[in-house]
Enzyme design. Sequence first.
Site, mmCIF file in Angstrom:
data_model
loop_
_atom_site.group_PDB
_atom_site.id
_atom_site.type_symbol
_atom_site.label_atom_id
_atom_site.label_comp_id
_atom_site.label_asym_id
_atom_site.label_seq_id
_atom_site.Cartn_x
_atom_site.Cartn_y
_atom_site.Cartn_z
ATOM 1 N N GLY A 47 0.837 -1.191 0.000
ATOM 2 C CA GLY A 47 0.000 0.000 0.000
ATOM 3 C C GLY A 47 0.866 1.233 0.000
ATOM 4 N N SER A 48 0.294 2.360 0.311
ATOM 5 C CA SER A 48 1.039 3.606 0.271
ATOM 6 C C SER A 48 1.870 3.782 1.538
ATOM 7 C CB SER A 48 0.076 4.785 0.102
ATOM 8 O OG SER A 48 0.793 5.970 -0.185
ATOM 9 N N SER A 80 41.597 3.886 -34.322
ATOM 10 C CA SER A 80 42.625 3.071 -33.659
ATOM 11 C C SER A 80 43.481 2.308 -34.659
ATOM 12 C CB SER A 80 41.969 2.089 -32.688
ATOM 13 O OG SER A 80 41.115 1.190 -33.384
ATOM 14 N N SER A 100 3.763 -2.269 8.389
ATOM 15 C CA SER A 100 4.639 -2.883 9.388
ATOM 16 C C SER A 100 3.929 -3.023 10.731
ATOM 17 C CB SER A 100 5.914 -2.046 9.541
ATOM 18 O OG SER A 100 6.615 -1.967 8.316
ATOM 19 N N SER A 125 32.399 -1.915 -32.047
ATOM 20 C CA SER A 125 31.704 -2.837 -31.127
ATOM 21 C C SER A 125 31.992 -2.464 -29.669
ATOM 22 C CB SER A 125 32.081 -4.284 -31.414
ATOM 23 O OG SER A 125 33.474 -4.487 -31.465
ATOM 24 N N SER A 182 37.327 4.457 -32.721
ATOM 25 C CA SER A 182 37.423 5.017 -34.066
ATOM 26 C C SER A 182 38.800 5.640 -34.234
ATOM 27 C CB SER A 182 36.333 6.076 -34.267
ATOM 28 O OG SER A 182 36.451 6.677 -35.538
ATOM 29 N N ASP A 188 6.658 -7.926 4.283
ATOM 30 C CA ASP A 188 6.292 -6.516 4.435
ATOM 31 C C ASP A 188 7.024 -5.744 3.348
ATOM 32 O OD1 ASP A 188 5.416 -4.075 5.387
ATOM 33 O OD2 ASP A 188 7.007 -3.910 6.885
#
Length: 644
Positions: free
Chosen positions: A40-41, A481, A47, A551, A479, A119
């Site tokens: 729930g909220s 290399s 708890s 890649s 790029s 809980d």
Amino acid sequence: MATNPASPRDYVPDTLIADDIDAYLAAHQRKSMLRFITCGSVDDGKSTLIGRLLYDSKQIFEDQLSALESDSKRVGTQGQNIDFALLVDGLAAEREQGITIDVAYRFFATPARKFIVADTPGHEQYTRNMVTGASTADLAVILTDARKGVLTQTRRHSYLAQLVGIRHIVLAVNKMDLVGYDQSRFDAIVEDYRAFANEIGIDAFTAIPISGLGGDNIVDRSTAMDWYAGPTLMHHLDTVEIDADREAARPFRMGVQWVNRPNLDFRGFAGMIASGSISVGDPIRVLPSGRSSTVARIVTFGGDLRSARAGQSVTLTLADEIDCSRGDIIAAADDAPQVADQFEAKLVWLDAEPLLPGRAYWLKIGTQTVSATVQAPKCTIDVNTLQSLAATTLHLNDIGETEIITDRPIAFEAYADSRELGGFILIDRMTNRTVAAGMLSYALRRAQNVHWQAVEVTREAHARQKGQTPKLLWFTGLSGSGKSTIANLVEKRLHALGKHSFLLDGDNVRHGLNRDLGFGDADRIENIRRVGEVAKLMTDAGLIVLTAFISPFRAERELVRSLLPDGEFVEIFIDTPLDVAEQRDVKGLYKKARSGEIPHFTGISSPYEAPETPDIHIDTRRLTPEEAAEAIVERVVGVWSPML
């Protein structure tokens, strides 16, 4: 019953004589088990409710009670009141903030039944924790504050509970004491919730007005709400019909967890029966292979059985020596599940990193683990409005509909029919993080119409004809290399040596096969997937294939490796520092990326994940392209060739 139990025997009523104690404990072991969650909220009292259940069912030990009273005083609870939430709010942050963050599990029992309660947190940011708790639950207690009514998180958690297949819903309208136990307020909340429940497919639910702090309608009926004639929460939990009987009535299914082969005279298949029952002599079918046999023995630690049912862990031996291994499904021969490799599914995304469509993840469903790719989502679901929204990816706590493709067929059932064969998780292949929980809806029709066509000229025959071992030389690096330059030199040397090869270059492939792809992360992943599949077909033809692609992601490079037999994928890291690559920027790409003209540029605005343990490491600061090519050829084919 003992007020402060210290051992299992303290659960025994004082009126039992010694001779009856063992029989009583044996009966306790045979009690049914109900798993439920509270949700729930924030601050709806989840708890506190669980703490009250533990307290009123006398499941708190003496030392726990003393510590609870002390902690209650320290956090500000005065007088006779006890802060029951402290029993389950175990994290320091939870106690300090007065909220639930983690999923807290507690066990307790009544004379009628045993329970495991989770809980779950109310904050939206911890929705993934709520899904974790709900995934194994039979019942959900949806709490709402009587003063606030049905809130966003009430709707969200109800939708998630329905989504993960929880069939029993309790609407617990809490804090009735703070609205003067007003029946009209309770009725209004129930009607509001009923309208929403009907929209999301919750056909029936049980509404109970309670006060977790005061104990009203928790275990004992409230004298302040004599207008309420329904069950107390504890009575409902004790008597609700759980899914164990439903699973026992379904067709037989058992996932193979372990192949038990202690010696040459015994071969059994161990697992827990997920549904149905099995007897010696029953015909079975092993999936996904489809091979059939009959049950020869049902073996357990306590001896052989004539029959077994859902929930029991057994080892089955079969009358025939058929192929069956871990992950396979043993099912009733005349009512087996479907087998497919493409599915429509719902996903709840659990990871801080978003979904990358096309990336391969591990998909674990029951005892089966396969590689799977997830397509771009068709939509996400707004649980507040129930609208379908357009989406290109999934972010933390998103719920989406998508298509999933596995690398091989798996046995499955729709999640609505079977959690065991319809529910799955996705695991990141590199980090081993669980990134999503999913529910299979149905197999895509095309998955059943497409079959692998057997060919008589095998990949081994192609390789023998060419006199070479197929290889995929996968060049990766930034790029600039030098990948394409070195790959081209390597192929020239292989050709001079009489080897049959082919070079797939990143730029060249973008002009044809992958011309429809961009450079975002998802498109880069699809780019590499397609190239990997093409390269695999070429190695099937016996070729040595070279690819020169940035890649950038390790996961995709590892996916391509997994497509090939061991030893055929050779990852070659062309190691060039970013500043050196920028200096070589003959195409002016880095300059444009720095100015923002090129988005998603690797090394600048998109990451590059360098290989951690490449098969071949080329440091371009130490080797010229020609020297690098010679070193690669010598490593790959075991032949040194002079400079050409």
